[in-house]
Write a protein that holds these residues in place. Sequence first.
Motif, PDB file in Angstrom:
ATOM      1  N   ALA A  30      11.465  18.674  21.579  1.00 38.66           N
ATOM      2  CA  ALA A  30      10.331  19.602  21.622  1.00 38.66           C
ATOM      3  C   ALA A  30      10.803  21.038  21.799  1.00 38.66           C
ATOM      4  O   ALA A  30      10.237  21.968  21.206  1.00 38.66           O
ATOM      5  N   LEU A  31      11.831  21.238  22.603  1.00 40.15           N
ATOM      6  CA  LEU A  31      12.394  22.574  22.796  1.00 40.15           C
ATOM      7  C   LEU A  31      12.943  23.112  21.479  1.00 40.15           C
ATOM      8  O   LEU A  31      12.692  24.264  21.125  1.00 40.15           O
ATOM      9  N   ILE A  32      13.675  22.294  20.750  1.00 39.51           N
ATOM     10  CA  ILE A  32      14.239  22.733  19.461  1.00 39.51           C
ATOM     11  C   ILE A  32      13.125  23.086  18.489  1.00 39.51           C
ATOM     12  O   ILE A  32      13.217  24.091  17.766  1.00 39.51           O
ATOM     13  N   ASP A  33      12.051  22.307  18.474  1.00 42.53           N
ATOM     14  CA  ASP A  33      10.908  22.634  17.608  1.00 42.53           C
ATOM     15  C   ASP A  33      10.294  23.965  18.012  1.00 42.53           C
ATOM     16  O   ASP A  33       9.929  24.779  17.155  1.00 42.53           O
ATOM     17  N   ASP A  34      10.180  24.216  19.324  1.00 41.92           N
ATOM     18  CA  ASP A  34       9.634  25.483  19.810  1.00 41.92           C
ATOM     19  C   ASP A  34      10.546  26.644  19.423  1.00 41.92           C
ATOM     20  O   ASP A  34      10.067  27.695  18.969  1.00 41.92           O
ATOM     21  N   LEU A  35      11.858  26.461  19.557  1.00 37.78           N
ATOM     22  CA  LEU A  35      12.803  27.511  19.172  1.00 37.78           C
ATOM     23  C   LEU A  35      12.698  27.825  17.683  1.00 37.78           C
ATOM     24  O   LEU A  35      12.790  28.984  17.280  1.00 37.78           O
ATOM     25  N   GLU A  36      12.508  26.807  16.871  1.00 41.27           N
ATOM     26  CA  GLU A  36      12.395  27.003  15.422  1.00 41.27           C
ATOM     27  C   GLU A  36      11.208  27.903  15.084  1.00 41.27           C
ATOM     28  O   GLU A  36      11.280  28.707  14.155  1.00 41.27           O
ATOM     29  N   GLY A  37      10.124  27.782  15.850  1.00 42.98           N
ATOM     30  CA  GLY A  37       8.955  28.625  15.623  1.00 42.98           C
ATOM     31  C   GLY A  37       9.236  30.099  15.845  1.00 42.98           C
ATOM     32  O   GLY A  37       8.679  30.959  15.165  1.00 42.98           O
ATOM     33  N   ASN A  38      10.113  30.405  16.788  1.00 44.27           N
ATOM     34  CA  ASN A  38      10.446  31.799  17.111  1.00 44.27           C
ATOM     35  C   ASN A  38      11.727  32.287  16.446  1.00 44.27           C
ATOM     36  O   ASN A  38      11.941  33.494  16.321  1.00 44.27           O
ATOM     37  N   HIS A  39      12.573  31.340  16.043  1.00 46.48           N
ATOM     38  CA  HIS A  39      13.877  31.683  15.466  1.00 46.48           C
ATOM     39  C   HIS A  39      14.142  30.771  14.256  1.00 46.48           C
ATOM     40  O   HIS A  39      14.941  29.829  14.350  1.00 46.48           O
ATOM     41  N   PRO A  40      13.437  31.041  13.146  1.00 46.45           N
ATOM     42  CA  PRO A  40      13.555  30.170  11.966  1.00 46.45           C
ATOM     43  C   PRO A  40      15.006  29.984  11.511  1.00 46.45           C
ATOM     44  O   PRO A  40      15.786  30.929  11.482  1.00 46.45           O
ATOM     45  N   GLY A  41      15.334  28.733  11.172  1.00 44.56           N
ATOM     46  CA  GLY A  41      16.671  28.406  10.701  1.00 44.56           C
ATOM     47  C   GLY A  41      17.573  27.815  11.766  1.00 44.56           C
ATOM     48  O   GLY A  41      18.554  27.144  11.458  1.00 44.56           O
ATOM     49  N   LEU A  42      17.239  28.039  13.026  1.00 50.85           N
ATOM     50  CA  LEU A  42      18.078  27.558  14.125  1.00 50.85           C
ATOM     51  C   LEU A  42      18.094  26.029  14.188  1.00 50.85           C
ATOM     52  O   LEU A  42      19.138  25.415  14.392  1.00 50.85           O
ATOM     53  N   LYS A  43      16.948  25.413  13.970  1.00 52.46           N
ATOM     54  CA  LYS A  43      16.853  23.954  14.055  1.00 52.46           C
ATOM     55  C   LYS A  43      17.807  23.269  13.081  1.00 52.46           C
ATOM     56  O   LYS A  43      18.473  22.293  13.439  1.00 52.46           O
ATOM     57  N   ASP A  44      17.899  23.776  11.868  1.00 53.55           N
ATOM     58  CA  ASP A  44      18.781  23.172  10.866  1.00 53.55           C
ATOM     59  C   ASP A  44      20.244  23.238  11.271  1.00 53.55           C
ATOM     60  O   ASP A  44      21.059  22.446  10.801  1.00 53.55           O
ATOM     61  N   ARG A  45      20.598  24.171  12.115  1.00 55.53           N
ATOM     62  CA  ARG A  45      21.979  24.290  12.580  1.00 55.53           C
ATOM     63  C   ARG A  45      22.276  23.362  13.760  1.00 55.53           C
ATOM     64  O   ARG A  45      23.429  23.107  14.076  1.00 55.53           O
ATOM     65  N   LEU A  46      21.218  22.859  14.403  1.00 56.99           N
ATOM     66  CA  LEU A  46      21.389  22.009  15.574  1.00 56.99           C
ATOM     67  C   LEU A  46      21.229  20.523  15.290  1.00 56.99           C
ATOM     68  O   LEU A  46      21.903  19.694  15.895  1.00 56.99           O
ATOM     69  N   VAL A  47      20.313  20.183  14.391  1.00 60.46           N
ATOM     70  CA  VAL A  47      20.033  18.774  14.105  1.00 60.46           C
ATOM     71  C   VAL A  47      20.133  18.492  12.620  1.00 60.46           C
ATOM     72  O   VAL A  47      20.067  19.394  11.792  1.00 60.46           O
ATOM     73  N   GLU A  48      20.287  17.193  12.299  1.00 59.55           N
ATOM     74  CA  GLU A  48      20.337  16.762  10.906  1.00 59.55           C
ATOM     75  C   GLU A  48      19.562  15.462  10.760  1.00 59.55           C
ATOM     76  O   GLU A  48      19.388  14.712  11.717  1.00 59.55           O
ATOM     77  N   ASP A  49      19.108  15.218   9.554  1.00 58.37           N
ATOM     78  CA  ASP A  49      18.366  14.010   9.230  1.00 58.37           C
ATOM     79  C   ASP A  49      19.338  12.987   8.664  1.00 58.37           C
ATOM     80  O   ASP A  49      19.898  13.190   7.592  1.00 58.37           O
ATOM     81  N   LYS A  50      19.548  11.914   9.402  1.00 59.83           N
ATOM     82  CA  LYS A  50      20.445  10.844   8.968  1.00 59.83           C
ATOM     83  C   LYS A  50      19.612   9.648   8.547  1.00 59.83           C
ATOM     84  O   LYS A  50      19.187   8.860   9.382  1.00 59.83           O
ATOM     85  N   SER A  51      19.345   9.545   7.265  1.00 57.81           N
ATOM     86  CA  SER A  51      18.568   8.410   6.729  1.00 57.81           C
ATOM     87  C   SER A  51      17.243   8.231   7.455  1.00 57.81           C
ATOM     88  O   SER A  51      16.884   7.126   7.866  1.00 57.81           O
TER      89      SER A  51
END
Length: 96
Positions: A30-51
């Motif tokens: 939830a924190l990462i989702d909140d950060l993404e709202g204020n800092h677009p692009g950050l989430k993609d650098r922290l997490v990845e979709d594995k299947s």
Amino acid sequence: MAIEVRIPTILRTYTDGAKAVEGAGGTLSALIDDLEGNHPGLKDRLVEDKSGSIDLRRFVNVYINDEDVRFIGGLEAELTDGDQVVVLPAVAGGAR
């Protein structure tokens, strides 16, 4: 709920150069989702979709109050007001 997130130099382009930002959330996810709202692009650098399963990137280390999140629940690790989250890129290599 205010949570301080320490940002490594390599990711500060997403936070306009800020060394630390504030976010909110009851879990790391939830924190990462909140950060993404204020800092677009950050989430993609922290997490990845594995299947279809979202997980922390292999070379990103995240600590909640000095505890490695991989040992306390990963993305579902719980957060409380006043916690400090530190993001550290893994470092490898060097001379032999």
